[in-house]
Design an enzyme around this catalytic site. Sequence first.
Site, PDB file in Angstrom:
ATOM      1  N   HIS A 100      34.313  40.542  41.393  1.00 33.14           N
ATOM      2  CA  HIS A 100      34.110  40.085  42.949  1.00 33.14           C
ATOM      3  C   HIS A 100      35.139  39.109  42.874  1.00 33.14           C
ATOM      4  O   HIS A 100      35.423  38.028  42.201  1.00 33.14           O
ATOM      5  CB  HIS A 100      32.801  39.257  42.898  1.00 33.14           C
ATOM      6  CG  HIS A 100      32.662  38.439  44.203  1.00 33.14           C
ATOM      7  ND1 HIS A 100      33.049  39.047  45.539  1.00 33.14           N
ATOM      8  CD2 HIS A 100      32.456  37.411  44.494  1.00 33.14           C
ATOM      9  CE1 HIS A 100      32.768  38.223  46.372  1.00 33.14           C
ATOM     10  NE2 HIS A 100      32.314  37.349  45.815  1.00 33.14           N
ATOM     11  N   HIS A 102      37.827  36.828  46.186  1.00 33.72           N
ATOM     12  CA  HIS A 102      38.100  36.472  47.540  1.00 33.72           C
ATOM     13  C   HIS A 102      39.588  36.658  47.724  1.00 33.72           C
ATOM     14  O   HIS A 102      40.244  35.727  48.539  1.00 33.72           O
ATOM     15  CB  HIS A 102      37.716  35.080  47.714  1.00 33.72           C
ATOM     16  CG  HIS A 102      36.331  34.445  47.200  1.00 33.72           C
ATOM     17  ND1 HIS A 102      35.961  33.171  47.354  1.00 33.72           N
ATOM     18  CD2 HIS A 102      35.254  35.526  47.051  1.00 33.72           C
ATOM     19  CE1 HIS A 102      34.609  33.233  46.940  1.00 33.72           C
ATOM     20  NE2 HIS A 102      34.151  34.518  46.700  1.00 33.72           N
ATOM     21  N   TYR A 127      45.558  56.633  45.942  1.00 32.43           N
ATOM     22  CA  TYR A 127      45.079  55.718  44.709  1.00 32.43           C
ATOM     23  C   TYR A 127      43.727  55.216  45.385  1.00 32.43           C
ATOM     24  O   TYR A 127      43.173  54.929  44.492  1.00 32.43           O
ATOM     25  CB  TYR A 127      46.446  54.807  44.346  1.00 32.43           C
ATOM     26  CG  TYR A 127      47.475  55.802  43.938  1.00 32.43           C
ATOM     27  CD1 TYR A 127      47.700  56.449  42.875  1.00 32.43           C
ATOM     28  CD2 TYR A 127      48.493  55.908  44.769  1.00 32.43           C
ATOM     29  CE1 TYR A 127      48.761  57.282  42.554  1.00 32.43           C
ATOM     30  CE2 TYR A 127      49.689  56.647  44.699  1.00 32.43           C
ATOM     31  CZ  TYR A 127      49.899  57.234  43.701  1.00 32.43           C
ATOM     32  OH  TYR A 127      50.758  58.088  43.150  1.00 32.43           O
TER      33      TYR A 127
END
Length: 220
Positions: A100, A102, A127
């Site tokens: 995860h 940002h 891709y």
Amino acid sequence: MSAAIHCDPEESRQRELIAEFGRSLFDRGLSAGSSGNLSVRLDDGWLLTPTNASLGRLDPARLSKLDWEGRLVSGPRPSKEAFIHRAMYQERAGAGAIVHLHATHAAAVSCMCGLDHSDCLPPLTPYFVMKIGRLPLLPYHRPGDPALAGAIGELSRRHSAVLLANHGPVVSGASLEAAVYAAEELEETAKLFLLLRNVPVRPLDARQIDELKSAFALDI
């Protein structure tokens, strides 16, 4: 220097990989400050980066280890977003790791109006199709909102990655390496998407995507 880690060789290896990949993501600007978290599935639970930890300064001996009820087994307090990882693991038996981030471009896309919530990035490259497939956008939830677990679990049944609105991507993979590479491909595609705004583009069409599915046995 890391403290001694009293665990089996495979867990020790995964701890070292989390620190290695975390440092790489941080050094390349994909995880600023203490943002982002990494996790890896183990035979007896899972490892997660601690709360308020910079991915660039992870100690393999100081990672959070949790059981499948989400209880802390050892190590420091885990990321407050632990439930996101747990929800995705519960729905994706083949997920060996979750990333995860940002990351700037993916987070920027997550703030845009007018996105298709069922597929918020176009298939600009093979891709992206091969590593991500379709990318749904999950409506905004405040950080730590328990309702996010159910929402991300529902999408995870059909998708290996999701984009959290006004937040960033959550990406699973068979291994930590695979999850990191997929997250990097998502970020590069988000960058391309933003660079090509207001420019005519030629995304892959249905035939080309079907060809990729057939050639690489993709389940997307």
